[in-house]
Motif scaffolding. Structure first.
Motif, PDB file in Angstrom:
ATOM      1  N   MET A  55       0.841  -1.193   0.000  1.00 18.24           N
ATOM      2  CA  MET A  55       0.000   0.000   0.000  1.00 18.24           C
ATOM      3  C   MET A  55       0.879   1.246   0.000  1.00 18.24           C
ATOM      4  O   MET A  55       1.701   1.423   0.892  1.00 18.24           O
ATOM      5  N   GLU A  56       0.710   2.094  -1.006  1.00  9.76           N
ATOM      6  CA  GLU A  56       1.520   3.298  -1.105  1.00  9.76           C
ATOM      7  C   GLU A  56       0.958   4.391  -0.205  1.00  9.76           C
ATOM      8  O   GLU A  56      -0.244   4.622  -0.161  1.00  9.76           O
ATOM      9  N   ILE A  57       1.856   5.066   0.499  1.00 12.58           N
ATOM     10  CA  ILE A  57       1.485   6.124   1.429  1.00 12.58           C
ATOM     11  C   ILE A  57       2.239   7.383   1.048  1.00 12.58           C
ATOM     12  O   ILE A  57       3.432   7.331   0.734  1.00 12.58           O
ATOM     13  N   ALA A  58       1.552   8.503   1.065  1.00 12.63           N
ATOM     14  CA  ALA A  58       2.195   9.806   0.863  1.00 12.63           C
ATOM     15  C   ALA A  58       1.705  10.731   1.966  1.00 12.63           C
ATOM     16  O   ALA A  58       0.505  10.976   2.091  1.00 12.63           O
ATOM     17  N   ASP A  59       2.611  11.205   2.779  1.00 12.45           N
ATOM     18  CA  ASP A  59       2.286  12.050   3.919  1.00 12.45           C
ATOM     19  C   ASP A  59       3.257  13.224   3.901  1.00 12.45           C
ATOM     20  O   ASP A  59       4.474  13.025   3.985  1.00 12.45           O
ATOM     21  N   ARG A  60       2.740  14.425   3.773  1.00 23.90           N
ATOM     22  CA  ARG A  60       3.608  15.599   3.648  1.00 23.90           C
ATOM     23  C   ARG A  60       4.510  15.795   4.862  1.00 23.90           C
ATOM     24  O   ARG A  60       5.526  16.484   4.789  1.00 23.90           O
ATOM     25  N   ARG A  61       4.156  15.190   5.995  1.00 21.17           N
ATOM     26  CA  ARG A  61       4.992  15.302   7.193  1.00 21.17           C
ATOM     27  C   ARG A  61       6.244  14.434   7.104  1.00 21.17           C
ATOM     28  O   ARG A  61       7.186  14.623   7.876  1.00 21.17           O
ATOM     29  N   ILE A  62       6.233  13.443   6.215  1.00 22.77           N
ATOM     30  CA  ILE A  62       7.281  12.435   6.154  1.00 22.77           C
ATOM     31  C   ILE A  62       7.946  12.480   4.777  1.00 22.77           C
ATOM     32  O   ILE A  62       7.276  12.388   3.747  1.00 22.77           O
ATOM     33  N   ASP A  63       9.256  12.629   4.754  1.00 27.39           N
ATOM     34  CA  ASP A  63      10.039  12.624   3.506  1.00 27.39           C
ATOM     35  C   ASP A  63       9.536  13.655   2.505  1.00 27.39           C
ATOM     36  O   ASP A  63       9.591  13.429   1.291  1.00 27.39           O
ATOM     37  N   GLY A  64       9.028  14.778   3.002  1.00 29.41           N
ATOM     38  CA  GLY A  64       8.532  15.811   2.116  1.00 29.41           C
ATOM     39  C   GLY A  64       7.355  15.375   1.264  1.00 29.41           C
ATOM     40  O   GLY A  64       7.084  15.978   0.223  1.00 29.41           O
ATOM     41  N   GLY A  65       6.652  14.338   1.692  1.00 27.78           N
ATOM     42  CA  GLY A  65       5.498  13.845   0.943  1.00 27.78           C
ATOM     43  C   GLY A  65       5.833  12.819  -0.120  1.00 27.78           C
ATOM     44  O   GLY A  65       4.939  12.391  -0.865  1.00 27.78           O
ATOM     45  N   LYS A  66       7.083  12.385  -0.220  1.00 24.41           N
ATOM     46  CA  LYS A  66       7.455  11.375  -1.221  1.00 24.41           C
ATOM     47  C   LYS A  66       6.755  10.057  -0.900  1.00 24.41           C
ATOM     48  O   LYS A  66       6.837   9.552   0.222  1.00 24.41           O
ATOM     49  N   PRO A  67       6.077   9.445  -1.869  1.00 25.55           N
ATOM     50  CA  PRO A  67       5.356   8.193  -1.601  1.00 25.55           C
ATOM     51  C   PRO A  67       6.299   7.055  -1.220  1.00 25.55           C
ATOM     52  O   PRO A  67       7.431   6.965  -1.716  1.00 25.55           O
ATOM     53  N   PHE A  68       5.816   6.173  -0.342  1.00 29.82           N
ATOM     54  CA  PHE A  68       6.567   4.978   0.025  1.00 29.82           C
ATOM     55  C   PHE A  68       5.597   3.828   0.248  1.00 29.82           C
ATOM     56  O   PHE A  68       4.410   4.036   0.507  1.00 29.82           O
ATOM     57  N   ASP A  69       6.102   2.622   0.112  1.00 31.83           N
ATOM     58  CA  ASP A  69       5.279   1.424   0.261  1.00 31.83           C
ATOM     59  C   ASP A  69       6.122   0.350   0.938  1.00 31.83           C
ATOM     60  O   ASP A  69       7.044  -0.210   0.337  1.00 31.83           O
ATOM     61  N   TRP A  70       5.824   0.069   2.215  1.00 27.24           N
ATOM     62  CA  TRP A  70       6.597  -0.932   2.941  1.00 27.24           C
ATOM     63  C   TRP A  70       6.442  -2.320   2.339  1.00 27.24           C
ATOM     64  O   TRP A  70       7.310  -3.187   2.509  1.00 27.24           O
ATOM     65  N   GLY A  71       5.350  -2.562   1.622  1.00 28.88           N
ATOM     66  CA  GLY A  71       5.164  -3.862   0.998  1.00 28.88           C
ATOM     67  C   GLY A  71       6.251  -4.198  -0.007  1.00 28.88           C
ATOM     68  O   GLY A  71       6.574  -5.371  -0.231  1.00 28.88           O
ATOM     69  N   ARG A  72       6.861  -3.172  -0.600  1.00 25.28           N
ATOM     70  CA  ARG A  72       7.916  -3.388  -1.591  1.00 25.28           C
ATOM     71  C   ARG A  72       9.188  -3.940  -0.959  1.00 25.28           C
ATOM     72  O   ARG A  72      10.035  -4.498  -1.663  1.00 25.28           O
ATOM     73  N   THR A  73       9.329  -3.763   0.332  1.00 27.90           N
ATOM     74  CA  THR A  73      10.565  -4.216   0.999  1.00 27.90           C
ATOM     75  C   THR A  73      10.294  -5.261   2.079  1.00 27.90           C
ATOM     76  O   THR A  73      11.127  -5.491   2.941  1.00 27.90           O
ATOM     77  N   SER A  74       9.139  -5.915   2.006  1.00 32.77           N
ATOM     78  CA  SER A  74       8.764  -6.860   3.066  1.00 32.77           C
ATOM     79  C   SER A  74       9.743  -8.021   3.212  1.00 32.77           C
ATOM     80  O   SER A  74      10.055  -8.443   4.330  1.00 32.77           O
ATOM     81  N   GLU A  75      10.224  -8.561   2.097  1.00 32.38           N
ATOM     82  CA  GLU A  75      11.163  -9.679   2.197  1.00 32.38           C
ATOM     83  C   GLU A  75      12.470  -9.241   2.844  1.00 32.38           C
ATOM     84  O   GLU A  75      13.034  -9.946   3.686  1.00 32.38           O
ATOM     85  N   ASP A  76      12.951  -8.058   2.457  1.00 33.69           N
ATOM     86  CA  ASP A  76      14.155  -7.517   3.106  1.00 33.69           C
ATOM     87  C   ASP A  76      13.896  -7.217   4.573  1.00 33.69           C
ATOM     88  O   ASP A  76      14.755  -7.434   5.429  1.00 33.69           O
ATOM     89  N   TYR A  77      12.720  -6.695   4.868  1.00 33.44           N
ATOM     90  CA  TYR A  77      12.368  -6.379   6.255  1.00 33.44           C
ATOM     91  C   TYR A  77      12.413  -7.647   7.101  1.00 33.44           C
ATOM     92  O   TYR A  77      12.962  -7.662   8.212  1.00 33.44           O
ATOM     93  N   ALA A  78      11.830  -8.726   6.576  1.00 33.91           N
ATOM     94  CA  ALA A  78      11.809  -9.986   7.312  1.00 33.91           C
ATOM     95  C   ALA A  78      13.214 -10.532   7.535  1.00 33.91           C
ATOM     96  O   ALA A  78      13.510 -11.098   8.596  1.00 33.91           O
ATOM     97  N   LYS A  79      14.095 -10.337   6.566  1.00 30.06           N
ATOM     98  CA  LYS A  79      15.435 -10.928   6.634  1.00 30.06           C
ATOM     99  C   LYS A  79      16.425 -10.071   7.404  1.00 30.06           C
ATOM    100  O   LYS A  79      17.295 -10.607   8.108  1.00 30.06           O
ATOM    101  N   TYR A  80      16.291  -8.737   7.300  1.00 28.19           N
ATOM    102  CA  TYR A  80      17.361  -7.866   7.779  1.00 28.19           C
ATOM    103  C   TYR A  80      16.987  -6.908   8.911  1.00 28.19           C
ATOM    104  O   TYR A  80      17.867  -6.221   9.429  1.00 28.19           O
ATOM    105  N   ARG A  81      15.702  -6.843   9.301  1.00 23.57           N
ATOM    106  CA  ARG A  81      15.357  -5.852  10.318  1.00 23.57           C
ATOM    107  C   ARG A  81      14.896  -6.442  11.639  1.00 23.57           C
ATOM    108  O   ARG A  81      14.399  -5.729  12.506  1.00 23.57           O
ATOM    109  N   ASP A  82      15.104  -7.719  11.801  1.00 26.53           N
ATOM    110  CA  ASP A  82      14.870  -8.351  13.103  1.00 26.53           C
ATOM    111  C   ASP A  82      16.199  -8.294  13.865  1.00 26.53           C
ATOM    112  O   ASP A  82      16.884  -9.294  14.056  1.00 26.53           O
TER     113      ASP A  82
END
Length: 278
Positions: A1-28
């Protein structure tokens, strides 16, 4: 799910779903002393019903599961929840893909609500009354955070500068040790009963640090595939120059514990600014 919030990163869209496999492997990557701070507060232990907001791949529920709490993890990203379920197959943890501000649980369903590495993403005007409704009188909100210290650690600082080259408005940069900032609205129904900030050393290899950086919002969750490929090439070369095969990165951890007023009286207190990080 893409999110764009002007408070965060100047409103640049981001989607945590795009990095879920990396998140599971590298952020625990939270060290044992990080979890010890939680348990020493008497929270997330046997018999407690715990709701983990922004659970991503279920890092908190999985690592504290052995202590006997009954966990429910929610995250707005279906891809993150999919990874959480895969990693928790042998655990009795309930996961839901849902917005934290729109949860359909009965009143007083939980004793503790945790929010690790995600508190700044929420609409607190909507979330605070919902958490008040979901918690038992005297229930706790436990807000948790860990970040590398780029001004104190050369490898972290150089890696961060490379992220900023590709994502110049990334607001997860330039961290220093500080208390977690609590939006004013929580002071209407909750009391800050404890906070702590503490140094941490987190172990990495070149590959795991590269993966950790790729899994941050400023890279994997927001850059195009072509940009990620260019960043990866530069970052690997950078680590070959400045990092040994095994090393530690200086971080800090922070905890803030809020207690729901038993009498639920409205309070008005001076405010603080919000915090938006990786």
């Amino acid at each position: 799910m893409e999110i764009a919030d002007r408070r965060i990163d100047g409103g640049k869209p981001f989607d945590w779903g795009r990095t879920s496999e990396d998140y599971a492997k590298y952020r625990d990557i939270y060290p044992p002393e990080f979890y010890r701070r939680i348990l020493d507060r008497g929270l997330c232990r046997h018999g407690q019903r715990v709701l983990d907001l922004g659970t991503v791949t279920g890092v908190l529920p999985r690592n504290l599961y052995a202590y006997g709490a009954r966990w429910t993890g929610v995250d707005i990203s279906e891809e993150q929840i999919r990874q959480a379920r895969l990693l928790s197959e042998d655990m009795d943890i309930r996961y839901l893909a849902a917005s934290a501000e729109e949860l359909d649980f009965p009143d007083r369903s939980f004793d503790v609500v945790t929010a690790c590495q995600c508190f700044w993403y929420f609409d607190h005007g909507k979330l605070m009354p919902e958490l008040c409704r979901l918690l038992e009188p005297g229930g706790r909100i436990l807000i948790l955070y860990m970040a590398w210290l780029p001004f104190e650690d050369r490898i972290a600082g150089e890696s961060e500068r490379l992220v900023l080259k590709y994502s110049p408005n990334w607001s997860g940069a330039k961290e220093t040790m500080r208390p977690i900032r609590i939006p004013d609205v929580y002071k209407e129904k909750f009391e800050l009963v404890y906070h702590e900030e503490f140094p941490l050393q987190v172990s990495f290899t070149r590959e795991s640090w590269h993966g950790r950086m790729r899994a941050c919002r400023g890279v994997g969750a927001s850059l195009t595939e072509a940009e990620i490929a260019l960043w990866e090439e530069e970052h690997r070369k950078l680590l070959e120059k400045i990092a040994p095969e095994n090393f530690e990165i200086r971080h800090y951890g922070a905890v803030a514990e809020l207690k729901k007023d038993r009498m639920d009286k409205k309070k008005v207190r001076p405010g603080r600014r919000k915090q938006y990080a990786d």
